[in-house]
Design a protein around this motif. Structure first.
Motif, PDB file in Angstrom:
ATOM      1  N   ASN A 194      36.729  33.617  92.624  1.00 19.69           N
ATOM      2  CA  ASN A 194      36.798  34.715  93.600  1.00 19.69           C
ATOM      3  C   ASN A 194      35.906  35.893  93.210  1.00 19.69           C
ATOM      4  N   THR A 195      35.873  36.209  91.921  1.00 20.40           N
ATOM      5  CA  THR A 195      35.070  37.349  91.478  1.00 20.40           C
ATOM      6  C   THR A 195      34.787  37.231  89.998  1.00 20.40           C
TER       7      THR A 195
ATOM      8  N   VAL B 202      28.552  40.786  92.209  1.00 22.01           N
ATOM      9  CA  VAL B 202      29.045  39.469  92.634  1.00 22.01           C
ATOM     10  C   VAL B 202      28.453  39.153  93.994  1.00 22.01           C
TER      11      VAL B 202
ATOM     12  N   LYS C 241      30.644  31.659  94.462  1.00 21.34           N
ATOM     13  CA  LYS C 241      30.466  33.017  93.928  1.00 21.34           C
ATOM     14  C   LYS C 241      29.626  32.953  92.652  1.00 21.34           C
TER      15      LYS C 241
END
Length: 843
Positions: free
Chosen positions: A174-175, A188, A196
């Motif tokens: 996600n990050t 990011v 990602k």
């Protein structure tokens, strides 16, 4: 399908009608589609997914009979169906990342086929595997090394190795987070495929003299609950300036490669240039971090010359497109790199053999199966495409079967000719599938079809007649023999049951004498047999198979009871009134060779076991008496002298010829007297007279005549005995109580035995005549000798005229019929009486 709404009805009624119509329309649409289910990955083994029987309206009780089975298309068997409940359950834990490694689609399905027979039906089921957050993000490298020139201006960004998370959606990466740094931060970004990745951004100019290396920690965090993370070390080396980057001839390459290309074959020759000089212009080639591990395992890039070659196996059916990014990096102090993108398309070739799947196979079948009977359902497939994927199915032409196409790539194997198990009990059926590629490829699978036999063979015994010899005195329950029949039929038609066909002998059923095991044909004796009573048995044994209708055959069994030496000799003469001692008187003037006494013993056994020999066990004077070992005659060896004692004691033993031998003894006490001795019977006193013939010739003539007459009578009696059948028990009622006494007996006997009956011939010798006796003697009879004096009141005759004597016994009203001849005055006549049957005395 049209839906007509009536808006004039009340609002509530209209709503219900609309919803029902919509529901019916939806159900109609779903009936033509596959059944869908969804489950989370990593469910425990045995977890129930759904009840197919309830959802697809199956009859649970017929699932096993209809041979329901579950096929998972292009995957191993993760699930199965409970044939008793119809529930679809987990057999092995499902890993979504293993089943669907590609992340191009967020949906992952397992396609299932459920097949039911009788009638044949197929149901398509799609099982969606839902992802769970069971994987943490991971970097391909634990340490990311970056070389950044000190002349790099602020705001410059650097690509970092992205983390890989096999999960999808929110459970994927996600990050990213970077450890605290005054020179760097990250940004990011989202790639075209939704992945990602993070770029390292220089926010403050580097000063190599202050800090040559920067150590950072890059963290990747997914969006699952709970969150999972992975870290990698970022090592930044500050380099001196190198301001020119290598460049490729093309930014993008599209290349076609045929599958199964040899390992090491060249795919493309890459070329990158750098306008710098020296080490800053020296270029090396490598994969970028965006290139997947699958691609790196399949192709190899030469770092020196940029040759891209085949490293692994190329399979069109497994992977058709490979995307990669190649970096060209110079060797300057502050190396710079350029990149190009390459797309490799794998072209199909005919490298996959066709496949055969036996969906249903009925074996065995009855040999009288009707024409057109479906034996097997077969499906064929080929992973190749085009002509390489076109396939044909064949079987040998010399078989009584043919293939019938049903639907798609499904074929039915049916009976085309009559079957005969006796000619061919089974068939090897080879299914051959061939594609239309060049050259064509083929595969085959062989199945064995067994034919069930109808019950058309009768059980057969190896022999039509069995003779079994059984030793008498056997133990009850003893195994006599095993009678086994053979039935060439199969299965229940060859399972045999044995039993004795009932037959009565002397009011006794065979099943009371013998028993046979119905399973294995072992014949047992149920009682102890006595050779002297029962000599043989003849009966039938039947073997019956378990077919419908059952077939049977029988065999004749002849049981012979073998004699055993189990009867002790019985001394019947001289008769012992009290105890075993017999007292006799003999004149002292007795000549040499005179008959003193005769020992007669009989044995209830047969053949060798009944042959009796006699010998002295004890004798007062061994020089005075002799004993004939075969007929038991005791004679004087010399005349008495004044020195001989008046009392002589003789102990005679009668021994049979059995093994071991059995014997009986009698003790005879002889008293010598000077005058003639009177003999007494139990009823009347009669004087014992002696006729002394002085003429030797007369004695010789009488002796020769007697011997000749005896020989003639013996031959006649033997012939009669051989021709005469045994009398029934009703013709000769038992005489149980015979009273007999004995005095001074002089007798001669001959004993003949055959099977269960004794044929005894006794010669009662007198001074003037002989008496011949014939009588069958069963086991247990008492043989008794009686002396009948002349003055007993019986009818007397002279010469050769016979006389008849009838005597009533004390036990019952049965009679003894006697025919006596040659009775002379002064003679003692000896009769042999049997305690069980009446007898005839004939000379």
């Amino acid at each position: 399908m049209s839906i007509k709404l009536d808006f004039h009805r009340p609002t509530t009624m209209r709503k219900r009608y609309v919803w029902k119509s919509i529901l019916l329309f939806a159900l109609w649409q779903l009936s033509n589609a596959a059944t869908h289910y969804s489950i989370s990955e990593e469910l425990k083994e045995g977890s129930v997914v759904a009840n197919l029987a309830a959802d697809l309206d199956w009859d649970v009780e017929t699932l096993s009979e209809r041979k329901m089975r579950l096929d998972i298309v292009a995957n191993k068997k993760y699930l199965d169906v409970n044939k008793e409940t119809g529930e679809l359950y987990i057999v092995e834990k499902i890993d979504r990342e293993h089943i669907c490694p590609s992340k191009t689609s967020i949906l992952c399905y397992l396609k299932l086929e459920v097949i039911l027979e009788n009638p044949l039906r197929m149901f398509n089921i799609e099982l969606e595997i839902l992802d769970i957050n069971d994987n943490a993000p991971q970097f391909r490298r634990d340490a990311i090394r970056l070389d950044i020139a000190e002349s790099t201006s602020a705001g410059e960004r650097f690509s970092l190795s992205n983390a890989v998370d096999p999960d999808i959606g929110s459970n994927s990466v996600n990050t990213y987070y970077l450890s605290e740094s005054e020179h760097f931060n990250i940004e990011v970004q989202t790639g075209r495929d939704g992945s990602k990745f993070a770029d390292l951004i220089l926010k403050k100019v580097l000063d190599r003299e202050k800090q040559a290396v920067h150590h950072l920690v890059l963290s990747a965090v997914d969006g699952g609950t709970p969150t999972r993370s992975g870290t990698a070390s970022v090592i930044v080396h500050v380099l001196d300036i190198n301001d020119n980057t290598p460049t490729f001839d093309k930014e993008e390459y599209n290349i076609k490669v045929i599958e199964n290309s040899p390992i090491g074959s060249l795919v493309v020759q890459l070329n990158a240039t750098d306008i710098d000089e020296g080490s800053n212009a020296d270029i090396t080639y490598s994969y970028s971090l965006y290139t997947s591990e699958k691609t790196q395992e399949t192709f190899s890039i030469n770092p020196s010359n940029g040759e891209l070659t085949v490293k692994g196996i190329l399979n069109y059916e497994d992977f058709r497109i490979y995307d990669m990014e190649i970096l060209a990096m110079d060797k300057g102090a502050n190396s710079l790199s350029g990149q190009c993108k390459i797309r490799i398309l794998v072209e199909d070739m005919n490298d996959n053999h066709p496949e055969i799947s036996i969906k249903s196979f009925q074996s065995p079948i009855k040999e009288n199966a009707e024409l057109g009977t479906v034996i097997a359902v077969v499906s064929i497939s080929d992973k190749d495409s085009g002509d390489n994927g076109q396939i044909d199915l064949t079987i040998p032409t010399n078989l009584p079967f043919k293939l019938k196409e049903s639907s798609g790539n499904f074929f039915e194997l049916i009976v085309s000719e009559s079957l005969d198990r006796e000619k061919a009990p089974e068939y090897e059926i080879t299914f051959t599938v061939t594609d239309r590629g060049s050259p064509p490829l083929s595969d085959n699978e062989t199945m064995t079809l067994e034919l069930l036999d109808v019950n058309d063979n009768v059980p057969q015994f190896p022999q039509s007649f069995y003779t079994i010899r059984v030793m008498e005195n056997n133990a009850p329950g003893a195994l006599l023999d095993t009678l086994t029949a053979y039935d060439p039929d199969l299965h229940e038609n060859q399972y045999l049951v044995y039993f004795i066909i009932e037959r009565e002998i002397a009011n006794t059923s065979m099943s009371m004498l013998f028993s046979i095991s119905p399973e294995n044909g072992k014949l047992y004796a149920l009682k102890t047999f006595d050779h002297e009573i029962e000599k043989e048995f003849l009966f039938h044994i039947e073997a019956r198979d378990s077919g419908v209708p059952p077939l049977s055959s029988n065999v004749t069994v002849h049981i012979i009871i073998v004699d055993q030496n189990d009867n002790t000799p019985v001394i019947v003469s001289p008769w012992r009134a009290h105890g075993s001692v017999v007292e006799e008187k003999i004149p002292r003037s007795t000549d040499k060779g005179s008959l003193v006494s005769k020992v007669i013993a009989i044995d209830g056994d047969s053949v060798l076991n009944s042959r009796i020999t006699y010998q002295f066990l004890q004798v007062t004077d061994a020089t005075l008496f002799s004993l004939d070992q075969y007929n038991g005659e005791i004679r004087t060896m010399r005349m008495f002298s004044y020195r001989d004692p008046r009392l002589q004691r003789l102990v005679v033993v009668a021994k049979d010829n059995g093994e071991p031998a059995l014997s009986a003894t009698v003790t005879i006490k002889l008293s010598t007297v000077e005058t003639a001795v009177k003999a007494y019977s139990d009823l009347t006193e009669v004087p014992l007279e002696y006729d002394i013939f002085s003429d030797l010739n007369l004695y010789l003539v009488i002796g020769l005549g007697s011997v000749s007459f005896l020989l003639l009578i013996t031959i006649l009696v033997t012939i009669v005995l051989k021709c005469q059948k045994p009398k029934s028990s009703k013709a000769a009622p038992p005489c149980r109580n015979s009273v007999v006494s004995e005095r001074n007996s002089f007798a001669d006997s001959t004993l003949v035995s055959n099977d269960a009956y004794w044929y005894s011939m006794f010669l009662a010798e007198t001074r003037k005549g002989k008496l011949v006796v014939r009588q069958p003697a069963p086991k247990g009879s008492r043989y008794i000798v009686s002396s009948l004096p002349r003055s007993t009141g019986l009818t007397e005759t002279s010469g050769s005229a016979p006389s008849t004597l009838q005597v009533r016994t004390a036990a019952n009203d049965s009679c003894v019929h006697l025919v006596i001849s040659n009775i002379y005055s002064g003679s003692a006549n000896y009769l042999i009486l049997f305690g069980w049957k009446c007898i005839d005395f004939i000379e």
